[in-house]
Scaffold this motif. Structure first.
Motif, PDB file in Angstrom:
ATOM      1  N   VAL A 236      82.832  67.279  17.332  1.00  0.00           N
ATOM      2  CA  VAL A 236      83.396  66.970  16.011  1.00  0.00           C
ATOM      3  C   VAL A 236      82.893  65.595  15.605  1.00  0.00           C
ATOM      4  CG1 VAL A 236      85.498  66.593  14.667  1.00  0.00           C
ATOM      5  CG2 VAL A 236      85.447  68.382  16.413  1.00  0.00           C
ATOM      6  N   ASN A 237      82.593  65.424  14.316  1.00  0.00           N
ATOM      7  CA  ASN A 237      82.068  64.151  13.819  1.00  0.00           C
ATOM      8  C   ASN A 237      82.981  63.566  12.738  1.00  0.00           C
ATOM      9  OD1 ASN A 237      79.192  64.160  15.085  1.00  0.00           O
ATOM     10  ND2 ASN A 237      79.389  66.179  14.139  1.00  0.00           N
ATOM     11  N   SER A 238      83.395  62.330  12.930  1.00  0.00           N
ATOM     12  CA  SER A 238      84.088  61.566  11.893  1.00  0.00           C
ATOM     13  C   SER A 238      83.133  60.485  11.413  1.00  0.00           C
ATOM     14  CB  SER A 238      85.378  60.935  12.432  1.00  0.00           C
ATOM     15  OG  SER A 238      86.328  61.934  12.753  1.00  0.00           O
ATOM     16  N   ILE A 239      82.979  60.371  10.088  1.00  0.00           N
ATOM     17  CA  ILE A 239      81.985  59.451   9.509  1.00  0.00           C
ATOM     18  C   ILE A 239      82.650  58.559   8.473  1.00  0.00           C
ATOM     19  CG2 ILE A 239      79.796  59.297   8.242  1.00  0.00           C
ATOM     20  CD1 ILE A 239      79.124  62.095   9.300  1.00  0.00           C
ATOM     21  N   ASP A 240      82.292  57.286   8.497  1.00  0.00           N
ATOM     22  CA  ASP A 240      82.819  56.357   7.498  1.00  0.00           C
ATOM     23  C   ASP A 240      81.732  55.339   7.176  1.00  0.00           C
ATOM     24  OD1 ASP A 240      84.491  55.131   5.716  1.00  0.00           O
ATOM     25  OD2 ASP A 240      86.035  54.588   7.190  1.00  0.00           O
ATOM     26  N   GLU A 241      81.871  54.681   6.021  1.00  0.00           N
ATOM     27  CA  GLU A 241      80.948  53.613   5.645  1.00  0.00           C
ATOM     28  C   GLU A 241      81.568  52.279   6.014  1.00  0.00           C
ATOM     29  OE1 GLU A 241      80.187  54.193   1.553  1.00  0.00           O
ATOM     30  OE2 GLU A 241      82.277  54.000   0.925  1.00  0.00           O
ATOM     31  N   ILE A 242      80.730  51.385   6.523  1.00  0.00           N
ATOM     32  CA  ILE A 242      81.188  50.098   7.041  1.00  0.00           C
ATOM     33  C   ILE A 242      80.488  48.988   6.270  1.00  0.00           C
ATOM     34  CG2 ILE A 242      81.331  48.632   9.090  1.00  0.00           C
ATOM     35  CD1 ILE A 242      81.122  51.229  10.771  1.00  0.00           C
ATOM     36  N   ASP A 243      81.274  48.053   5.760  1.00  0.00           N
ATOM     37  CA  ASP A 243      80.726  46.922   5.010  1.00  0.00           C
ATOM     38  C   ASP A 243      80.277  45.840   5.988  1.00  0.00           C
ATOM     39  OD1 ASP A 243      80.165  44.786   3.334  1.00  0.00           O
ATOM     40  OD2 ASP A 243      81.858  45.173   1.994  1.00  0.00           O
ATOM     41  N   MET A 244      78.976  45.686   6.115  1.00  0.00           N
ATOM     42  CA  MET A 244      78.395  44.736   7.073  1.00  0.00           C
ATOM     43  C   MET A 244      77.996  43.413   6.413  1.00  0.00           C
ATOM     44  SD  MET A 244      78.282  46.313  10.079  1.00  0.00           S
ATOM     45  CE  MET A 244      76.929  45.639  11.042  1.00  0.00           C
ATOM     46  N   THR A 245      78.418  43.198   5.163  1.00  0.00           N
ATOM     47  CA  THR A 245      77.960  42.025   4.405  1.00  0.00           C
ATOM     48  C   THR A 245      78.269  40.718   5.115  1.00  0.00           C
ATOM     49  OG1 THR A 245      78.331  43.259   2.367  1.00  0.00           O
ATOM     50  CG2 THR A 245      78.031  40.884   2.172  1.00  0.00           C
ATOM     51  N   ASN A 246      79.496  40.565   5.608  1.00  0.00           N
ATOM     52  CA  ASN A 246      79.865  39.311   6.268  1.00  0.00           C
ATOM     53  C   ASN A 246      79.067  39.091   7.558  1.00  0.00           C
ATOM     54  OD1 ASN A 246      81.753  38.790   4.252  1.00  0.00           O
ATOM     55  ND2 ASN A 246      83.439  39.728   5.393  1.00  0.00           N
ATOM     56  N   LEU A 247      78.823  40.185   8.293  1.00  0.00           N
ATOM     57  CA  LEU A 247      78.047  40.063   9.519  1.00  0.00           C
ATOM     58  C   LEU A 247      76.589  39.731   9.230  1.00  0.00           C
ATOM     59  CD1 LEU A 247      79.200  42.767  12.109  1.00  0.00           C
ATOM     60  CD2 LEU A 247      79.189  40.283  12.333  1.00  0.00           C
ATOM     61  N   VAL A 248      76.046  40.308   8.162  1.00  0.00           N
ATOM     62  CA  VAL A 248      74.656  40.008   7.796  1.00  0.00           C
ATOM     63  C   VAL A 248      74.515  38.520   7.500  1.00  0.00           C
ATOM     64  CG1 VAL A 248      72.880  40.361   6.036  1.00  0.00           C
ATOM     65  CG2 VAL A 248      74.124  42.329   6.953  1.00  0.00           C
ATOM     66  N   LYS A 249      75.441  37.969   6.747  1.00  0.00           N
ATOM     67  CA  LYS A 249      75.390  36.546   6.404  1.00  0.00           C
ATOM     68  C   LYS A 249      75.593  35.666   7.639  1.00  0.00           C
ATOM     69  CE  LYS A 249      77.045  37.182   1.650  1.00  0.00           C
ATOM     70  NZ  LYS A 249      78.142  36.909   0.688  1.00  0.00           N
ATOM     71  N   ALA A 250      76.552  36.047   8.486  1.00  0.00           N
ATOM     72  CA  ALA A 250      76.832  35.248   9.676  1.00  0.00           C
ATOM     73  C   ALA A 250      75.654  35.273  10.639  1.00  0.00           C
ATOM     74  CB  ALA A 250      78.086  35.769  10.366  1.00  0.00           C
ATOM     75  N   ARG A 251      75.038  36.449  10.810  1.00  0.00           N
ATOM     76  CA  ARG A 251      73.889  36.560  11.715  1.00  0.00           C
ATOM     77  C   ARG A 251      72.731  35.697  11.222  1.00  0.00           C
ATOM     78  NH1 ARG A 251      69.323  39.689  11.332  1.00  0.00           N
ATOM     79  NH2 ARG A 251      68.162  39.989  13.284  1.00  0.00           N
ATOM     80  N   ASN A 252      72.499  35.691   9.919  1.00  0.00           N
ATOM     81  CA  ASN A 252      71.410  34.889   9.364  1.00  0.00           C
ATOM     82  C   ASN A 252      71.603  33.401   9.655  1.00  0.00           C
ATOM     83  OD1 ASN A 252      69.999  37.085   8.373  1.00  0.00           O
ATOM     84  ND2 ASN A 252      70.971  36.985   6.345  1.00  0.00           N
TER      85      ASN A 252
END
Length: 440
Positions: A236-252
């Protein structure tokens, strides 16, 4: 004088067979302790196997290309170098057989731990003749007694009967043909063709502009395990969208400093792995397996991470005790395992003991994927590519955000939709609220 049996090692959890891809030594040759004796492959790894002792090769019991059960003897080494070798010194017929040869079905009928006594030596009226376990198993299946077997002409070293000789004899048996040594067409009774169509399915040869490429050993093993997983677990597959904006900025902000300090590129996989660990702590039933009618809940988190090896499929090394590591610790361990995977230096311990697995299809530009569970685990998490999208925020504002799809695939025998979705929501929450600067 002592003889030591070298057995097919188990190269990972749930691995039951290995395929001999290359022998590095011939019968009669001396091999040093820890020198490479052979190479084997499984669906998870290709590995070089060292000799357990310093001695002389007495027997190589299977040809290159043979698939052998874990625990079965594959070679015999004599550690008394002053003693006479009880087999011809030239490379055995097994090594002379075509590299594509596969072990006959009879190989797997005996228990994996069955001892092999005098494995290739049989006494007849003319003295001793040598037969490999493969030849003896094939003869038994074909109803060929020793009195008949000893009359077959052998084309191998020292007149030994090899697999091709026996196949040719069986093919001509009943046609008035005498003992032969030239290979003949492989009879269906000796080893069913692996490409035979399933019952009830018409088999047709392709026509037109096509190319037929034989599967390598790793691909065949992967195919077998994937089918077995689907037959074992209702996925069975459960799928959701995840907002990675804060992580993208922090990683940069921190990636250059992290690379300078650790010598490792800080990737989004490191953040996802850390978030999965936190979710597994909150939902321990996902970190489990099923054994019969029992649920085995693992108290330690050993996190598998799929690593693509160019030209060699996929391997899943395991970050042991990931629940005790911070983000930096996870990054260090993954870097070590990934380098070992790409240089074919993974050990059995590196590939075994996983309790949950992560795979990143986003590295190939894939938006969403539904992976196959790695048995005997009950779940796997997959991420897609991070892409900029126009999103409607909670205050109805329109914003451009870095979005990623996450898929939690789980075994519905144990994990219901509620728990499966809650686990996904937990991973999503940790990724969206994580502050990497406080974790490394």
């Amino acid at each position: 004088m002592a003889k030591v049996e070298v057995v097919m090692p188990q190269m990972g959890e749930s691995i039951t067979t290995g395929t001999i891809t290359k022998w590095h030594k011939n019968v009669g040759e001396v091999i040093e302790l820890d020198a490479i004796l052979l190479e084997i492959s499984t669906d998870k790894v290709e590995s070089e196997i060292p000799s357990p002792i310093h001695g002389k090769i007495v027997e190589l019991l299977y040809p290159e290309g043979a698939t052998v059960d874990v625990g079965r003897p594959i070679a015999i080494i004599e550690d008394d170098l002053n003693a006479a070798v009880s087999a011809p010194s030239a490379k055995p017929a097994a090594a002379a057989a075509p590299a594509k040869a596969e072990a006959a079905p009879a190989q797997t009928t005996a228990p994996a731990a069955a001892p092999v006594a005098a494995p290739a030596q049989v006494e007849d009226e003319g003295g001793f003749r040598f037969y490999t376990p493969l030849v003896k198993a094939m003869a038994k299946d074909a109803g060929i007694a020793l009195s008949e077997l000893k009359n077959i002409s052998g084309s191998g070293a020292g007149g030994r009967v090899n697999k091709s000789d026996l196949e040719a004899y069986i093919a001509n048996r009943g046609k008035g043909g005498a003992a032969v040594s030239a290979p003949a067409a492989k009879p269906a009774a000796a080893a069913p063709a692996p490409t035979a169509a399933p019952s009830g399915v018409s088999e047709t040869r392709p026509s037109g502009r096509v190319e037929i490429v034989a599967m390598d050993n790793m691909r065949k093993a992967i195919a077998k395990n994937m089918v077995a997983s689907k037959q074992t677990s209702p996925h069975v597959n459960s799928i959701d969208e995840i907002d990675m904006t804060n992580l993208v900025k922090a990683r940069n902000k921190i990636k250059d400093e992290f690379k300078k300090r650790e010598g490792i590129n800080l990737t989004f996989s490191h953040f996802v792995l850390y978030a999965i660990v936190q979710a597994l702590k909150e939902h321990p039933l996902v970190n489990a397996s099923i054994e019969g009618d029992n649920i085995v809940i693992k108290k330690d988190i050993h996190l598998g991470c799929a690593v693509a090896v160019p030209g060699n499929g996929l391997v899943v090394p395991v970050i042991k005790n990931a629940g005790d590591l911070n983000l930096t610790g996870i990054a260090r361990q993954l870097d070590i395992l990934a380098n070992k995977a790409r240089t074919k230096k993974l050990t059995m311990d590196d590939l075994s003991g996983g309790t949950y697995t992560f795979t990143n299809n986003g590295s190939f530009g894939t938006l969403i994927a539904t992976p196959v569970i790695l048995q005997p685990q009950v779940g796997i998490f997959c991420t897609g590519v991070i892409k900029k999208r126009v999103m409607v925020m909670e205050d109805d504002a329109i914003a451009i955000r870095h979005m990623m799809y996450g898929t939690h695939t789980y075994d519905h025998r144990l994990i219901d939709g509620e728990l499966g979705s809650k686990f996904l929501a937990s991973v999503k929450h940790h990724l969206e609220t994580m502050n990497p600067e406080n974790l490394i």
